[in-house]
Design a protein around this motif. Structure first.
Motif, PDB file in Angstrom:
ATOM      1  N   LEU A 102       0.832  -1.197   0.000  1.00  0.00           N
ATOM      2  CA  LEU A 102       0.000   0.000   0.000  1.00  0.00           C
ATOM      3  C   LEU A 102       0.868   1.249   0.000  1.00  0.00           C
ATOM      4  O   LEU A 102       0.602   2.190  -0.741  1.00  0.00           O
ATOM      5  N   GLU A 103       1.908   1.247   0.810  1.00  0.00           N
ATOM      6  CA  GLU A 103       2.826   2.395   0.840  1.00  0.00           C
ATOM      7  C   GLU A 103       3.504   2.590  -0.504  1.00  0.00           C
ATOM      8  O   GLU A 103       3.640   3.727  -0.980  1.00  0.00           O
ATOM      9  N   GLN A 132       1.764   6.725  -6.737  1.00  0.00           N
ATOM     10  CA  GLN A 132       0.692   7.652  -7.077  1.00  0.00           C
ATOM     11  C   GLN A 132       1.141   9.089  -6.846  1.00  0.00           C
ATOM     12  O   GLN A 132       0.867   9.964  -7.665  1.00  0.00           O
ATOM     13  N   GLN A 133       1.851   9.324  -5.757  1.00  0.00           N
ATOM     14  CA  GLN A 133       2.358  10.673  -5.488  1.00  0.00           C
ATOM     15  C   GLN A 133       3.365  11.095  -6.536  1.00  0.00           C
ATOM     16  O   GLN A 133       3.357  12.245  -6.989  1.00  0.00           O
ATOM     17  N   GLN A 134       4.209  10.180  -6.962  1.00  0.00           N
ATOM     18  CA  GLN A 134       5.192  10.491  -7.991  1.00  0.00           C
ATOM     19  C   GLN A 134       4.503  10.822  -9.302  1.00  0.00           C
ATOM     20  O   GLN A 134       4.903  11.742 -10.006  1.00  0.00           O
ATOM     21  N   GLN A 188       1.501  12.033  -9.624  1.00  0.00           N
ATOM     22  CA  GLN A 188       0.842  13.319  -9.465  1.00  0.00           C
ATOM     23  C   GLN A 188       1.856  14.462  -9.566  1.00  0.00           C
ATOM     24  O   GLN A 188       1.544  15.517 -10.105  1.00  0.00           O
ATOM     25  N   GLN A 189       3.046  14.250  -9.077  1.00  0.00           N
ATOM     26  CA  GLN A 189       4.069  15.286  -9.138  1.00  0.00           C
ATOM     27  C   GLN A 189       4.575  15.463 -10.565  1.00  0.00           C
ATOM     28  O   GLN A 189       4.971  16.573 -10.947  1.00  0.00           O
ATOM     29  N   GLN A 190       4.546  14.423 -11.352  1.00  0.00           N
ATOM     30  CA  GLN A 190       4.999  14.500 -12.738  1.00  0.00           C
ATOM     31  C   GLN A 190       3.992  15.214 -13.619  1.00  0.00           C
ATOM     32  O   GLN A 190       4.345  15.757 -14.651  1.00  0.00           O
ATOM     33  N   THR A 191       2.732  15.212 -13.209  1.00  0.00           N
ATOM     34  CA  THR A 191       1.710  15.867 -14.051  1.00  0.00           C
ATOM     35  C   THR A 191       1.467  17.292 -13.627  1.00  0.00           C
ATOM     36  O   THR A 191       1.894  17.873 -12.759  1.00  0.00           O
TER      37      THR A 191
END
Length: 124
Positions: free
Chosen positions: A110-111, A117-119, A121-124
């Motif tokens: 999960l982590e 997912q955070q990565q 989101q940061q790329q977009t």
């Protein structure tokens, strides 16, 4: 009393099935490209709660078996009963360890998914 103990063990068995189902749902959801974080959170909470219930009930059963196996007056050989009790304790401890490992694996997965997912989101 014996029927209650058996019923409690049947409930533990059902709870273990719930644990396995939750773990399967978590792994399935994590295998998807886009996963539902709220579903993962709900499944993880249910997984952890079920593991805790299993652990608590098995600990109670073990305590009971320990008292019964050592608190009875001598009525002949107790080797078989003691051996059965020890084997039950071993199986319960093994189940506890394996469920803990499964819980840790699910948390790590999960982590990892959340980090990915955070990565993204940061790329977009």
């Amino acid at each position: 009393m014996a029927n209650e103990r058996l019923r409690a063990l049947e409930d533990v068995e059902k709870e273990i099935a719930t644990v396995m189902q939750c773990a399967g749902n978590i792994v399935l959801e994590l295998s998807k490209d886009k996963h539902n974080a709220s579903l993962l959170d709900r499944q993880l909470v249910q997984f952890q709660a079920s593991v805790n219930r299993v652990e608590n009930e098995l600990s109670g059963q073990i305590r009971y078996l320990t008292q019964v196996a050592t608190g009875q007056p001598h009525e002949g050989s107790t080797y078989s009963a003691r051996k059965d009790c020890q084997m039950a304790l071993n199986r319960a401890e093994y189940a506890k360890v394996k469920l803990g490992e499964l819980g840790r694996t699910c948390e790590v997965m999960l982590e990892q998914q959340q980090q990915q997912q955070q990565q993204q989101q940061q790329q977009t």
